[in-house]
Design a protein around this motif. Sequence first.
Motif, PDB file in Angstrom:
ATOM      1  N   ASP A   3       0.779  -1.239   0.000  1.00 22.35           N
ATOM      2  CA  ASP A   3       0.000   0.000   0.000  1.00 22.35           C
ATOM      3  C   ASP A   3       0.815   1.296   0.000  1.00 22.35           C
ATOM      4  O   ASP A   3       0.292   2.352   0.329  1.00 22.35           O
ATOM      5  CB  ASP A   3      -0.972   0.009   1.193  1.00 22.35           C
TER       6      ASP A   3
ATOM      7  N   GLU B 299       4.780   8.108  -1.159  1.00 24.37           N
ATOM      8  CA  GLU B 299       5.005   7.882   0.258  1.00 24.37           C
ATOM      9  C   GLU B 299       6.482   7.632   0.547  1.00 24.37           C
ATOM     10  O   GLU B 299       7.008   8.085   1.570  1.00 24.37           O
ATOM     11  CB  GLU B 299       4.179   6.681   0.752  1.00 24.37           C
TER      12      GLU B 299
ATOM     13  N   ALA C 266       8.216  10.884   0.549  1.00 28.31           N
ATOM     14  CA  ALA C 266       7.836  11.601   1.767  1.00 28.31           C
ATOM     15  C   ALA C 266       8.575  11.034   2.967  1.00 28.31           C
ATOM     16  O   ALA C 266       9.100  11.774   3.801  1.00 28.31           O
ATOM     17  CB  ALA C 266       6.326  11.523   1.971  1.00 28.31           C
ATOM     18  N   LEU C 267       8.633   9.732   3.052  1.00 34.71           N
ATOM     19  CA  LEU C 267       9.313   9.112   4.191  1.00 34.71           C
ATOM     20  C   LEU C 267      10.818   9.364   4.154  1.00 34.71           C
ATOM     21  O   LEU C 267      11.456   9.540   5.197  1.00 34.71           O
ATOM     22  CB  LEU C 267       9.032   7.607   4.204  1.00 34.71           C
TER      23      LEU C 267
ATOM     24  N   VAL D 254      12.242  12.030   2.880  1.00 35.36           N
ATOM     25  CA  VAL D 254      12.378  13.408   3.352  1.00 35.36           C
ATOM     26  C   VAL D 254      12.191  13.469   4.860  1.00 35.36           C
ATOM     27  O   VAL D 254      12.995  14.050   5.590  1.00 35.36           O
ATOM     28  CB  VAL D 254      11.344  14.329   2.662  1.00 35.36           C
ATOM     29  N   GLY D 255      11.130  12.832   5.309  1.00 29.54           N
ATOM     30  CA  GLY D 255      10.817  12.871   6.734  1.00 29.54           C
ATOM     31  C   GLY D 255      11.898  12.239   7.590  1.00 29.54           C
ATOM     32  O   GLY D 255      12.317  12.804   8.604  1.00 29.54           O
ATOM     33  N   THR D 256      12.371  11.084   7.198  1.00 28.06           N
ATOM     34  CA  THR D 256      13.381  10.410   8.009  1.00 28.06           C
ATOM     35  C   THR D 256      14.664  11.219   8.046  1.00 28.06           C
ATOM     36  O   THR D 256      15.337  11.302   9.079  1.00 28.06           O
ATOM     37  CB  THR D 256      13.662   8.999   7.458  1.00 28.06           C
TER      38      THR D 256
ATOM     39  N   ARG E  10      14.811  14.365   7.826  1.00 29.51           N
ATOM     40  CA  ARG E  10      14.514  15.471   8.735  1.00 29.51           C
ATOM     41  C   ARG E  10      14.598  14.995  10.190  1.00 29.51           C
ATOM     42  O   ARG E  10      15.127  15.703  11.047  1.00 29.51           O
ATOM     43  CB  ARG E  10      13.102  15.991   8.442  1.00 29.51           C
ATOM     44  N   ALA E  11      14.108  13.808  10.419  1.00 28.52           N
ATOM     45  CA  ALA E  11      14.151  13.257  11.776  1.00 28.52           C
ATOM     46  C   ALA E  11      15.601  13.131  12.227  1.00 28.52           C
ATOM     47  O   ALA E  11      15.973  13.557  13.331  1.00 28.52           O
ATOM     48  CB  ALA E  11      13.461  11.903  11.809  1.00 28.52           C
TER      49      ALA E  11
ATOM     50  N   HIS F 275      16.992  16.422  12.913  1.00 26.47           N
ATOM     51  CA  HIS F 275      16.508  16.964  14.178  1.00 26.47           C
ATOM     52  C   HIS F 275      17.243  16.344  15.359  1.00 26.47           C
ATOM     53  O   HIS F 275      17.506  17.008  16.360  1.00 26.47           O
ATOM     54  CB  HIS F 275      15.005  16.716  14.339  1.00 26.47           C
TER      55      HIS F 275
ATOM     56  N   VAL G 271       8.758  14.829  14.319  1.00 30.29           N
ATOM     57  CA  VAL G 271       9.243  15.896  13.438  1.00 30.29           C
ATOM     58  C   VAL G 271       9.317  15.397  12.003  1.00 30.29           C
ATOM     59  O   VAL G 271       8.828  16.036  11.076  1.00 30.29           O
ATOM     60  CB  VAL G 271      10.642  16.372  13.890  1.00 30.29           C
ATOM     61  N   GLY G 272       9.920  14.224  11.853  1.00 29.70           N
ATOM     62  CA  GLY G 272      10.099  13.685  10.517  1.00 29.70           C
ATOM     63  C   GLY G 272       8.789  13.418   9.814  1.00 29.70           C
ATOM     64  O   GLY G 272       8.615  13.773   8.647  1.00 29.70           O
ATOM     65  N   THR G 273       7.869  12.800  10.513  1.00 33.55           N
ATOM     66  CA  THR G 273       6.597  12.487   9.864  1.00 33.55           C
ATOM     67  C   THR G 273       5.843  13.756   9.476  1.00 33.55           C
ATOM     68  O   THR G 273       5.213  13.827   8.424  1.00 33.55           O
ATOM     69  CB  THR G 273       5.715  11.619  10.786  1.00 33.55           C
TER      70      THR G 273
ATOM     71  N   ARG H 217       7.239  16.501   8.713  1.00 33.80           N
ATOM     72  CA  ARG H 217       7.954  16.992   7.537  1.00 33.80           C
ATOM     73  C   ARG H 217       7.526  16.216   6.294  1.00 33.80           C
ATOM     74  O   ARG H 217       7.334  16.788   5.222  1.00 33.80           O
ATOM     75  CB  ARG H 217       9.452  16.839   7.755  1.00 33.80           C
ATOM     76  N   ALA H 218       7.393  14.916   6.469  1.00 34.54           N
ATOM     77  CA  ALA H 218       6.983  14.073   5.347  1.00 34.54           C
ATOM     78  C   ALA H 218       5.614  14.527   4.848  1.00 34.54           C
ATOM     79  O   ALA H 218       5.399  14.717   3.645  1.00 34.54           O
ATOM     80  CB  ALA H 218       6.935  12.614   5.776  1.00 34.54           C
TER      81      ALA H 218
ATOM     82  N   HIS I 293       5.898  17.718   3.068  1.00 35.21           N
ATOM     83  CA  HIS I 293       6.468  17.547   1.736  1.00 35.21           C
ATOM     84  C   HIS I 293       5.423  17.041   0.750  1.00 35.21           C
ATOM     85  O   HIS I 293       5.419  17.408  -0.418  1.00 35.21           O
ATOM     86  CB  HIS I 293       7.646  16.579   1.773  1.00 35.21           C
ATOM     87  N   ALA I 294       4.571  16.189   1.246  1.00 38.83           N
ATOM     88  CA  ALA I 294       3.545  15.625   0.362  1.00 38.83           C
ATOM     89  C   ALA I 294       2.434  16.636   0.099  1.00 38.83           C
ATOM     90  O   ALA I 294       1.387  16.283  -0.452  1.00 38.83           O
ATOM     91  CB  ALA I 294       2.982  14.363   0.971  1.00 38.83           C
TER      92      ALA I 294
ATOM     93  N   THR J  54      -4.161  11.339   1.566  1.00 41.60           N
ATOM     94  CA  THR J  54      -3.830   9.935   1.343  1.00 41.60           C
ATOM     95  C   THR J  54      -2.386   9.642   1.718  1.00 41.60           C
ATOM     96  O   THR J  54      -2.103   8.742   2.517  1.00 41.60           O
ATOM     97  CB  THR J  54      -4.039   9.562  -0.139  1.00 41.60           C
ATOM     98  N   VAL J  55      -1.479  10.400   1.119  1.00 37.91           N
ATOM     99  CA  VAL J  55      -0.063  10.203   1.415  1.00 37.91           C
ATOM    100  C   VAL J  55       0.170  10.344   2.904  1.00 37.91           C
ATOM    101  O   VAL J  55       0.883   9.542   3.527  1.00 37.91           O
ATOM    102  CB  VAL J  55       0.801  11.225   0.637  1.00 37.91           C
TER     103      VAL J  55
ATOM    104  N   ARG K 136      -1.005   7.245   4.761  1.00 36.69           N
ATOM    105  CA  ARG K 136      -0.145   6.079   4.543  1.00 36.69           C
ATOM    106  C   ARG K 136       1.202   6.232   5.222  1.00 36.69           C
ATOM    107  O   ARG K 136       1.750   5.297   5.785  1.00 36.69           O
ATOM    108  CB  ARG K 136       0.067   5.869   3.039  1.00 36.69           C
ATOM    109  N   THR K 137       1.740   7.442   5.138  1.00 38.49           N
ATOM    110  CA  THR K 137       3.017   7.701   5.780  1.00 38.49           C
ATOM    111  C   THR K 137       2.889   7.441   7.275  1.00 38.49           C
ATOM    112  O   THR K 137       3.710   6.747   7.888  1.00 38.49           O
ATOM    113  CB  THR K 137       3.420   9.170   5.558  1.00 38.49           C
TER     114      THR K 137
END
Lengths: 206, 206, 206, 206
Positions: free
Chosen positions: C160, C165, C168-169, C171-173, C175-176, C179, D171-173, D175-176, D179-180, D185-186, D189-190
């Motif tokens: 899924d 995603e 996004a993950l 980017v997010g990770t 960023r994590a 941080h 923080v990361g999520t 950010r994710a 970004h999306a 939806t994204v 799922r994220t």
Amino acid sequence: MHPEPPDQRASRHDARRPLRADARRNRARVLAAADAVFASEGAATTTEAVARAAGVGVGTVFRHFPTKDALLEAVFVARLEVLAEEASALADAEDPGAAFFEFFTRVIEQSANRHTFAAALAATGVDVEHTTAVTVGDDLLDALDHLLMRAQEAGAVREDVSVSEVIALLVGTTRAAEHAGWDPTVQARTLAVVCDGLRPATDATP
Amino acid sequence: MHPEPPDQRASRHDARRPLRADARRNRARVLAAADAVFASEGAATTTEAVARAAGVGVGTVFRHFPTKDALLEAVFVARLEVLAEEASALADAEDPGAAFFEFFTRVIEQSANRHTFAAALAATGVDVEHTTAVTVGDDLLDALDHLLMRAQEAGAVREDVSVSEVIALLVGTTRAAEHAGWDPTVQARTLAVVCDGLRPATDATP
Amino acid sequence: MHPEPPDQRASRHDARRPLRADARRNRARVLAAADAVFASEGAATTTEAVARAAGVGVGTVFRHFPTKDALLEAVFVARLEVLAEEASALADAEDPGAAFFEFFTRVIEQSANRHTFAAALAATGVDVEHTTAVTVGDDLLDALDHLLMRAQEAGAVREDVSVSEVIALLVGTTRAAEHAGWDPTVQARTLAVVCDGLRPATDATP
Amino acid sequence: MHPEPPDQRASRHDARRPLRADARRNRARVLAAADAVFASEGAATTTEAVARAAGVGVGTVFRHFPTKDALLEAVFVARLEVLAEEASALADAEDPGAAFFEFFTRVIEQSANRHTFAAALAATGVDVEHTTAVTVGDDLLDALDHLLMRAQEAGAVREDVSVSEVIALLVGTTRAAEHAGWDPTVQARTLAVVCDGLRPATDATP
DNA sequence: GATGAATGAGACTTCATTCAT
DNA sequence: AATGAATGAAGTCTCATTCAT
């Protein structure tokens, strides 16, 4: 850098509400200084020079005139206003011919004093986008048209010239005077030539 | 540009030794390009623009004209030379009056074509430091003086004007024409006014 | 001031002809310096700082990148290119699942080194006007898509999630990790959490 | 902004004396406006923009927050306070696991609404000099720690993560999600991926 | 206390001029 | 000689911060 799209280039404050007393005073000082500095050093001088002459910081100049061009335009408009007033004052003079030539002469003389009224005249009718300039310019045009028409009706000015030519000659003669270094003699003779040229041909019919 | 101290720089190469053929050719190309570019875009254009128009690199422009000001001056001088030649060619014309007004007219018309001969004329007698300009300017002055004197002797031009006034009027009329956007009608009428003003007063003695 | 209409904001030179050797070298130095400086000081640093870091004058920076924004974009594009290459290199790996997580891990680690690869990733798919960025971004997207699909087919990644995603993950990770001050332990655990979350649910069928 | 030396400036008024009613009201308005403006336009907006949004003059903004940085910090602190309260409210929930994930989810969702709660979270534990921020941050940390511990005891969250990782993932999520483009939806799922990753590995014991 | 005008340091960008290739 | 890349001074404009009203 990025955050600039909303760049409608208006002055910082809400143009509708009249300026605070001190702000208005400063605006006037800046305008006067700009007029003087641009006249003596040309439109290429730096904004800092204007600020210095006005005794304010650059920031203040830019607060009142968001762009150097805006400042230049404001100076032009101010000059045009003065001219328009002069012309209006002569509108109902008794001797239309004298009034016309009086105006013509005064413009040149003033230019000699302010050292580049020419620039103001030059702004007439040019740059259609600059709304203010155009509006004021129209006032001047109307007043001048009136002066010219009456002078022609009185037989003091030849029939084949219109405001366009008069403006052009005004600009040109000022430029001529400027070129001559504002030497009074040359200026007077140049003016005489142009004025004589503007009079109707004395058809030597007996 | 201007604010430099009197820094008498000379061109890179030894002025005495004649230029190599290709170099001479390049110098000419640059000069022509500069004349055109300055005319159409004003003296404020970048040197790069001139170089591009000439199809050479900036370096080449600076090799031939050590300074942007020097380049401008060279353009002026070239323009003055053309005028001086025109004047000389008319020196011995049969009808001195016609010759004088012919020259006057031509100057304006040429300016309309080259779009700023005005600038050239404006250089006459100004900026005493620019030696070359002055020299060539003198040639022009002499030729013009000759033209004027003969026209006055022939009774075609009023007595109370001297070369100074003529030059001033030339500059001014060109400026007038320029201001009018080089509109042919305005240009013609403006010219007519000035020329008529230059003729002796028709004393209406019966 | 006035002479700006022709502002197509392209680099000074004729983009088609390849740069001179020294120019190309300098361009690279500027780009590298910019990458480093932007990474450590943020995109808000001055262009002078970049120039200083590159050991060149500001003028040189602007010769190669006509705008600060252009410079930023170039840095992004360069980063995207590196990522795209990494992804491509893993395209045909034997173990698709391992390849996918390998890429994921590497991105985070590289970001830790270069200190803000994040910014690069962040540029993916954003700002449709920046053509170059978009093109390169597409390359990366394709490569990543390939990696993901193969990993999913191999049953190593849950069904899924799509590239969106994953990006996004990523980017997010990053960023994590950023941080967390790039603390290795936190970084490792964070990464573990995300990677585990990406694996298919172990359906506890006996 | 930043590069100022450690210039410990205090607000204009004596921190001890409570503010006048209208002053307190203004402070709140400014803070709210700042939160909104910084969220939608980024921390780079001008202080004037904040003042305008708050319906006060710049002077007023600076009276309450002596520095732009101080204003930014105040906004962060306020955001942290909200989070801390949320966490506290969930402290004694019946289902610790649900409570933990509830908080996690809410943070992301709120960020989507306020559009950059992320920035607030990002302030946690960073910039040790900002005393207030740190204090409030500690409250949040404590509450979050409590939430996490209970969830781990209940076997709902894997044992190898600590508050540090949770914060980082928060923080990361966020950010994710940002970004999306905050695409629901994204985002969902994220979030699912990260939450699943946080759950203990389902040891496949038959 | 509030207001918004004034200030000026500093950012971006241009362009005349130099210099290595 | 020619070229065009590099340089950096200088100009325009922005914005945090102060201060008179």
